[in-house]
Design a protein around this motif. Structure first.
Motif, short mmCIF file in Angstrom:
data_model
loop_
_atom_site.label_atom_id
_atom_site.label_comp_id
_atom_site.label_asym_id
_atom_site.label_seq_id
_atom_site.Cartn_x
_atom_site.Cartn_y
_atom_site.Cartn_z
N ARG A 88 25.18 12.03 -7.02
CA ARG A 88 26.52 11.84 -6.89
C ARG A 88 26.80 10.39 -7.13
O ARG A 88 28.06 10.11 -7.54
N LEU A 89 25.91 9.52 -6.84
CA LEU A 89 26.02 8.05 -7.21
C LEU A 89 25.99 7.83 -8.81
O LEU A 89 26.87 6.89 -9.23
N ALA A 90 25.20 8.61 -9.50
CA ALA A 90 25.30 8.59 -10.81
C ALA A 90 26.80 9.09 -11.39
O ALA A 90 27.20 8.47 -12.40
N TRP A 91 27.04 10.09 -10.84
CA TRP A 91 28.61 10.66 -11.23
C TRP A 91 29.43 9.40 -10.89
O TRP A 91 30.46 9.40 -11.62
N LEU A 92 29.54 8.75 -9.77
CA LEU A 92 30.20 7.69 -9.47
C LEU A 92 30.40 6.85 -10.23
O LEU A 92 31.35 5.99 -11.16
N GLU A 93 28.95 6.13 -10.86
CA GLU A 93 29.05 5.14 -11.98
C GLU A 93 29.57 5.73 -13.13
O GLU A 93 30.39 4.93 -13.72
N ASN A 94 29.48 6.91 -13.63
CA ASN A 94 29.97 7.47 -14.54
C ASN A 94 31.47 7.66 -14.49
O ASN A 94 32.14 6.99 -15.78
N TYR A 95 32.00 7.78 -13.56
CA TYR A 95 33.47 7.91 -13.29
C TYR A 95 34.18 6.50 -13.38
O TYR A 95 35.15 6.31 -14.16
N PHE A 96 33.34 5.60 -12.75
CA PHE A 96 34.12 4.42 -12.79
C PHE A 96 33.93 3.55 -14.17
O PHE A 96 34.66 2.79 -14.70
N GLU A 97 32.86 3.78 -15.02
CA GLU A 97 32.72 3.47 -16.32
C GLU A 97 33.97 3.98 -17.21
O GLU A 97 34.40 3.29 -18.01
N ALA A 123 29.61 1.86 -7.54
CA ALA A 123 29.58 2.43 -8.64
C ALA A 123 29.18 1.17 -9.52
O ALA A 123 28.81 1.53 -10.95
N ARG A 124 28.85 0.05 -9.24
CA ARG A 124 28.30 -1.07 -9.71
C ARG A 124 29.22 -1.67 -11.07
O ARG A 124 28.85 -1.77 -12.24
N MET A 125 30.74 -1.23 -10.97
CA MET A 125 31.49 -1.63 -11.90
C MET A 125 31.42 -3.20 -11.97
O MET A 125 31.25 -4.01 -11.08
#
Length: 193
Positions: A88-97, A123-125
């Motif tokens: 889910r964190l990987a999905w969140l990072e991808n979403y914010f990217e 998400a480390r935006m």
């Protein structure tokens, strides 16, 4: 009870600092009240605009930092409680990217920053992108609130009520939309089985 003269002196001496601190905590109504006080010649409206924009950005940076630094200290350690698995964190990072700009702007205008801003940090935006999109949303929103406060500030209780009602409606609409997307995705997964 402080006298009106001592309150006026306090306002003139520390007013912008007080305005900054309040705008970090609660931007919209503070902006309207600060602009209203400008119309009453207690503040300079241009300085009020700069102070509330700075305060709003500072508050949003705190949310971002909570997500960014809380990710490793809290979210990843308590993933069973929070539900934020590595996937889910990987999905969140991808979403914010892909959608970081939209998420930040949407949060600015719907009062859902308490969700989106920490999520952008988790998400480390990239911080420059976060600041750019946040500023792009803050400048016109704060300007509109300053204008409302300056010209219609005496009705601040009613304005605050409208801001709250509109924010709740938009937030509920977003929740319903997310629930629909979740339900639809689940239905599609089940139909593939």
């Amino acid at each position: 009870m402080p006298s009106p003269d001592s309150t006026l002196m306090l306002l003139r001496e520390y007013g912008y600092l007080i305005l900054f601190v309040l705008s970090v905590a609660e931007g919209p109504i503070t902006t309207v009240l600060g602009a209203f006080l400008s119309a009453q010649n207690y503040f300079n409206v241009f300085i009020v605009y700069g102070v509330v924009v700075t305060g709003d950005l500072a508050g949003d940076l705190l949310y971002y930092a909570a997500g960014r630094f809380g990710r490793t200290h809290l979210l990843e350690r308590f993933d069973r409680v929070t539900g934020l698995t590595p996937e889910r964190l990987a999905w969140l990072e991808n979403y914010f990217e892909r959608n970081g700009a939209k998420a930040i702007i949407f949060a600015k205008y719907t009062q859902t920053g308490f969700i989106a801003l920490p999520a952008s940090g988790a998400a480390r935006m990239p911080l420059p992108a976060f600041l750019f999109y946040n500023l792009a949303g803050t400048l016109p929103k704060s300007l509109a609130l300053v204008l409302i406060g300056y010209f219609f500030g005496e009705a601040y209780n009613q304005i605050d009520s409208y801001i709250a009602k509109i924010s709740v409606l938009v937030f509920l609409g977003a929740c319903l939309f997310c629930a629909y997307v979740f339900w639809r995705t689940r239905q599609e997964k089940e139909s593939r089985k």
